[in-house]
Design an enzyme around this catalytic site. Structure first.
Site, mmCIF file in Angstrom:
data_model
loop_
_atom_site.group_PDB
_atom_site.id
_atom_site.type_symbol
_atom_site.label_atom_id
_atom_site.label_comp_id
_atom_site.label_asym_id
_atom_site.label_seq_id
_atom_site.Cartn_x
_atom_site.Cartn_y
_atom_site.Cartn_z
ATOM 1 N N GLU A 208 -1.883 3.557 -3.181
ATOM 2 C CA GLU A 208 -2.480 3.855 -4.234
ATOM 3 C C GLU A 208 -3.476 4.962 -4.620
ATOM 4 O OE1 GLU A 208 -1.649 0.536 -3.299
ATOM 5 O OE2 GLU A 208 -0.503 1.094 -5.154
ATOM 6 N N ASP A 335 4.476 0.130 -8.809
ATOM 7 C CA ASP A 335 3.741 -0.604 -7.856
ATOM 8 C C ASP A 335 4.747 -1.896 -7.247
ATOM 9 O OD1 ASP A 335 2.117 -1.297 -5.743
ATOM 10 O OD2 ASP A 335 0.461 -1.795 -7.033
ATOM 11 N N LYS A 364 7.359 -8.358 -5.234
ATOM 12 C CA LYS A 364 6.568 -8.061 -6.600
ATOM 13 C C LYS A 364 7.269 -8.016 -7.903
ATOM 14 C CE LYS A 364 2.452 -5.819 -5.379
ATOM 15 N NZ LYS A 364 1.593 -4.523 -5.452
ATOM 16 N N TRP A 424 0.830 -11.017 -1.410
ATOM 17 C CA TRP A 424 0.800 -10.916 -0.003
ATOM 18 C C TRP A 424 0.732 -12.368 0.494
ATOM 19 C CZ3 TRP A 424 -3.544 -13.764 2.034
ATOM 20 C CH2 TRP A 424 -4.285 -13.916 1.279
ATOM 21 N N CYS A 640 -13.417 3.454 -11.611
ATOM 22 C CA CYS A 640 -14.366 2.325 -11.203
ATOM 23 C C CYS A 640 -13.727 1.110 -11.432
ATOM 24 C CB CYS A 640 -15.560 2.518 -11.897
ATOM 25 S SG CYS A 640 -16.287 4.008 -12.560
HETATM 26 CA CA CA Z 1 0.524 -1.069 -3.891
#
Ligand code: CA
Length: 717
Positions: A208, A335, A364, A424, A640
């Site tokens: 990331e 991702d 994913k 995960w 953030c």
């Molecule tokens: Ca990732």
């Protein structure tokens, strides 16, 4: 002034004083160990999982299915707590324990390792690798750890800062410690080492931000590097002198262009979780993560498949030499890691229904894949939940994409999102019933190009902008609506027919890993704290207990002195809890992690978390022009939100900025965000990324969210 309260867990006496907090229910006799973790590959292959749980997912095939059958559908209602043990940290806990020679070895946040008497929970030793807390900013998904490997009297742990360490199984003393990454780059390790034939296998995370992924094999004896396999080419496409060189000259290099952010930012492809030993093929099969940056138009404008991102790869165990690969998501843009659980099994998919050794994965991207373990040949895949990024797969298993999913400046709301249709949380497979059990979920996400993106691999660096559809002042009810889109389920999947057999719907996403047993049971924790046993054939719930904390990790089971135990680690944190605060807000109590172990007739209890209260008050009046607030929104989203939550709603793992005293004082806010006065707690300076003006704009945005939250919660007259 409007006032209300949010609960948080106290983190007092137990922190760094774990022994004082042990809550053993039974006696504290020393374990009846003949040795300490005298484990080799033969012992794992022949005996685990059985009475012991010697490898991360029970055995090398990583099925998480135990032959133990003392706990059955008929008697599981008598399951009770045998003992609990308080871990020394209060962040996310994702570890599956190892149980060997009467001792349980388990990890917690910040890569601490614990050795406990597996019958009583009595502490034998604790090892703290004394991590510099500033590395937390590199950890996309909390400072978690998923467990240890054991071999030849040693305990192996991957430390969040990139170290791989070998500990004496008897004492916890460090035998060797080696740095596996360039620590000037944002690498982290959260995964469990696997140990095979004297080699310790370990990967890393960081895609990331901006790293180049790889898996390494180290000598268990000495800690010396034996081989390394990179998953992304060398930036010059030149050989690395590594095991992966032949893979890139044969198939890898041509799938990448010569320009783009991958050249400077590493390209991603981190091997952060699944690593499986296939003893039949004497090969290691591992799952590869997403591209870095996520956005392919930025990462590699030439638009190639970008091997070996989002792939399952097989290499020779002794040399790391490439054998085969299957790419689940060519040219990853979202991702879509393929790092999720890899399970090896024999399915009746050979000629005339003969057994065929296969690899199964539910990555994913939302499709359940079955591949030939020897060749990597595609056998079949089907979506295991709703998805809108692909119209289907071609005969080779390559996705036929929905063109809209290649987002530009306009957003595309996609299922699965970056949190995945499965993350995960380990899945399990019951070979007798022929069913895989998937902790499945739906977390939609809007993707759009980040028009302000500049390469910066030391921070959140995905090339996407989550703020494109946001407003400073969301319409009333929007948070509630967003919550309603988050779904989770325990899914029993027939991998031969590629269809669901049954499913259990949960209240929220991000539920726990799965354990299957020959007692006809499936165990799963939930993020809300329920730990339940289901009938493996039809999903009916037969038993449950309130863990009084998040139950996300994979459970394990073992037997000592004729008694079967089931154990799970608990805690509040990890990626979803950090990011999806809006899914919980006041509902979840962060508290210190625990190990909770059950047996039939157990009568211990799980202590109630100690609660403190944070005053939910605005710390200053709302301020800022519309322009300033919009700037604050964009910079909050980019810098953030991944840790403190979108729209400034934290789940409680990290401070909720809406109620932070720093928000009331512009100078104090600058000191924290700009100067890094809280760096020791993990909040490093952002002055390299944000100007003083932008930092103040973020404060204006956060203060506005505090006012909005209280206004929305206030009783309407
Ligand atoms: Ca990732």
């Amino acid at each position: 002034m409007l006032v209300n309260w949010i609960k948080i867990g106290l983190t007092t006496g137990c922190l760094l004083a774990a022994s004082a907090c042990s809550d053993s229910a039974d006696n504290n006799e020393a374990p009846a160990a003949v040795g300490f973790a005298e484990v080799d590959t033969k012992r794992i292959l022949e005996t685990s999982p059985g009475a012991e749980w010697l490898s991360h997912s029970g055995g090398y095939d990583e099925q998480r299915h135990s032959p133990l059958a003392q706990i059955t559908r008929e008697n599981v209602s008598n399951l009770g707590v045998a003992w609990t043990y308080d871990l020394a940290t209060n962040r996310g806990v994702e570890a599956t324990p190892i149980v060997v020679d009467g001792v349980m070895y388990v990890t917690s946040a910040w890569s601490l390792v614990y050795a406990l008497d597996a019958r009583t929970g009595a502490e034998l030793w604790v090892y703290d690798p004394a991590v510099d807390k500033r590395v937390a900013v590199n950890a996309c998904c909390d400072v978690v750890n998923r467990g240890v490997g054991v071999y030849d009297g040693k305990i192996f742990v991957g430390v969040i800062d990139g170290r791989l360490e070998a500990l004496d199984a008897k004492t916890g003393a460090v035998i060797w410690s080696t740095v596996t990454v360039d620590q000037s780059k944002p690498y982290t390790i959260t995964g469990a080492p696997r140990v095979v034939d004297g080699l310790v296998l370990i990967g890393n995370g960081g895609a990331e931000l901006g790293v180049r992924g790889y898996i390494s094999a180290y000598s268990a004896e000495t800690g010396k590097l034996v081989w390394r396999f990179y998953t992304v080419p060398n930036p010059n496409k030149a050989p690395d002198g590594a095991a992966s060189d032949t893979a890139f000259t044969s198939v890898g290099n041509i799938s990448w262009g010569d320009e783009g952010a991958w050249v400077t930012d590493g390209g991603g492809g981190t091997v952060w979780d699944s690593i499986v030993y296939d003893h039949v093929g004497d090969q290691i099969i591992f799952g590869v993560g997403n591209g870095s940056p996520w956005n392919r138009t930025i990462r590699d404008p030439a638009g190639g498949d970008n091997l070996f991102l989002s792939s399952i790869v097989a290499v020779d165990i002794k040399t790391g030499t490439y054998k085969w690969h299957f790419q689940t998501t060519p040219g990853d843009n979202w991702d879509y890691t393929a790092t999720q659980s890899i399970i090896l099994a024999n399915l009746p998919l050979g000629e005339n229904g003969a057994p065929r050794r296969v690899v199964m994965q539910a990555p994913k991207n939302g499709f359940f894949y079955v591949l030939d373990a020897e060749t990597g040949d595609f056998i079949s895949a089907k979506p295991f939940g709703p998805q809108n990024w692909a119209q289907g797969l071609d005969k080779n298993g390559r996705p036929v994409e929905n063109p809209a999913a290649r987002y530009g400046k306009a957003s595309f709301t996609q299922l699965p999102g970056a949190m995945g249709a499965h993350n995960w949380h380990p899945m399990a497979y019951n070979p007798a019933l022929g069913l895989a059990y998937i902790p499945a979920q739906e977390i939609p996400q809007a993707y759009a190009l980040d028009p302000l993106w500049k390469s910066n691999p030391s921070k959140w660096n995905t090339g996407t902008d989550a703020s494109v559809d946001l407003m400073v002042d969301l319409p009333p009810g929007m948070i509630k609506f967003l919550r309603s889109t988050l779904k989770g389920r325990l899914l029993a999947w027939d991998p031969v027919k590629q269809e669901a057999r049954w499913s259990v719907e949960h209240e929220n996403a991000w539920n726990g890993g799965v354990l299957s047993t020959a007692g006809g049971l499936v165990f799963q924790g939930k993020i809300n704290g329920e730990f339940a046993a289901y009938n493996a054939e039809n999903g009916s719930k037969l038993w449950s207990e309130d863990l009084k904390s998040g139950g996300a990790s994979g459970p394990a089971t073992f037997e000592i002195d004729g008694e079967q135990y089931v154990t799970i680690t608990t805690g509040w944190g990890s990626g979803y809890a950090l990011f999806a605060g809006f899914a919980y807000d006041e509902k979840v109590v962060p508290t210190i992690g625990k190990v909770v172990t059950f047996k039939l007739g157990g009568t211990a209890r799980i202590a109630d978390p100690e609660l403190a209260y944070i005053e939910r008050t605005v710390k200053t009046e709302r301020f800022g022009t519309a322009e300033q607030l919009q700037l604050g929104l964009v910079q909050y989203a980019r810098n953030c939100s991944v840790c403190h939550g979108p729209v400034a709603i934290s789940s409680g793992v990290l401070p909720d900025l809406r109620w932070s005293a720093y928000g009331g004082d512009g100078d104090a806010w600058q000191a924290v965000v700009g100067e890094g006065v809280l760096a020791d707690a993990g909040m490093v300076s952002f002055s390299a990324f944000l100007s003083a003006e932008e930092i103040e704009a973020i404060r204006a945005y956060v203060v506005a969210q505090a006012h909005n939250s209280l206004a929305e919660e206030a009783p309407k007259n």
